[in-house]
Design a protein around this motif. Structure first.
Motif, PDB file in Angstrom:
ATOM      1  N   GLU A  17       0.832  -1.210   0.000  1.00 26.19           N
ATOM      2  CA  GLU A  17       0.000   0.000   0.000  1.00 26.19           C
ATOM      3  C   GLU A  17       0.862   1.254   0.000  1.00 26.19           C
ATOM      4  OE1 GLU A  17      -2.744  -0.238   3.244  1.00 26.19           O
ATOM      5  OE2 GLU A  17      -3.924  -1.820   2.275  1.00 26.19           O
ATOM      6  N   ARG A  18       1.945   1.231   0.777  1.00 29.87           N
ATOM      7  CA  ARG A  18       2.840   2.399   0.798  1.00 29.87           C
ATOM      8  C   ARG A  18       3.499   2.585  -0.562  1.00 29.87           C
ATOM      9  NH1 ARG A  18       4.230   0.120   5.776  1.00 29.87           N
ATOM     10  NH2 ARG A  18       6.248  -0.567   4.995  1.00 29.87           N
ATOM     11  N   ARG A  19       3.929   1.475  -1.169  1.00 27.30           N
ATOM     12  CA  ARG A  19       4.582   1.532  -2.477  1.00 27.30           C
ATOM     13  C   ARG A  19       3.603   2.029  -3.542  1.00 27.30           C
ATOM     14  NH1 ARG A  19       9.700   1.494  -4.400  1.00 27.30           N
ATOM     15  NH2 ARG A  19       9.793   0.557  -6.435  1.00 27.30           N
ATOM     16  N   GLY A  20       2.390   1.496  -3.518  1.00 26.29           N
ATOM     17  CA  GLY A  20       1.372   1.926  -4.472  1.00 26.29           C
ATOM     18  C   GLY A  20       1.015   3.391  -4.312  1.00 26.29           C
ATOM     19  N   ALA A  21       0.935   3.849  -3.075  1.00 28.58           N
ATOM     20  CA  ALA A  21       0.641   5.262  -2.816  1.00 28.58           C
ATOM     21  C   ALA A  21       1.760   6.146  -3.341  1.00 28.58           C
ATOM     22  CB  ALA A  21       0.430   5.500  -1.330  1.00 28.58           C
ATOM     23  N   ALA A  22       2.998   5.674  -3.240  1.00 32.59           N
ATOM     24  CA  ALA A  22       4.135   6.448  -3.750  1.00 32.59           C
ATOM     25  C   ALA A  22       4.043   6.596  -5.266  1.00 32.59           C
ATOM     26  CB  ALA A  22       5.448   5.779  -3.352  1.00 32.59           C
TER      27      ALA A  22
END
Length: 123
Positions: A8-13
């Motif tokens: 989720e953090r990677r996708g948000a980035a």
């Protein structure tokens, strides 16, 4: 920067980088994104927040390429400190962000970054 899941953090980035590409580089300053990233990078209480900021930094470097170069130079000292972070995920994210940053620097950017790196290495 707050999600428990790496994906989720990677996708948000990636999403953040896409939004900045759409709105233009001026939106970085308009929405205070650089200040937010800098605050997250120095947050000693949350490794997830530091890692999330590094993921965003990496994606911004990759997507905005040369346009993001002036911000790279401002964030370089914070990035170098995170190479010695206690959390392994943060160290790995710092390595990936540095790789993305260095791959996108122009000759002029290298001229600006190199003296700082040499100064840090020598002292």
């Amino acid at each position: 920067m707050k999600s428990d899941k790496y994906g989720e953090r990677r996708g948000a980035a990636f999403g953040l980088a896409g939004v900045i590409m759409g709105f233009g580089i001026s939106s970085l300053k308009k929405y205070g994104l650089i200040v937010t990233l800098q605050e997250a990078l120095i947050d000693r209480n949350s490794a997830k927040r530091r890692e999330g900021a590094l993921l965003a930094f990496e994606c911004l470097c990759e997507k905005l390429e040369k346009l993001f170069e002036s911000y790279v130079i401002k964030m370089l000292p914070l990035l170098l400190v995170l190479f010695s972070d206690q959390a392994g995920a943060v160290r790995e994210a710092a390595e990936c962000a540095a790789r993305a940053m260095m791959s996108q620097l122009s000759a002029y950017g290298v001229k600006l970054v190199l003296p700082f790196l040499l100064k840090v290495i020598i002292y």
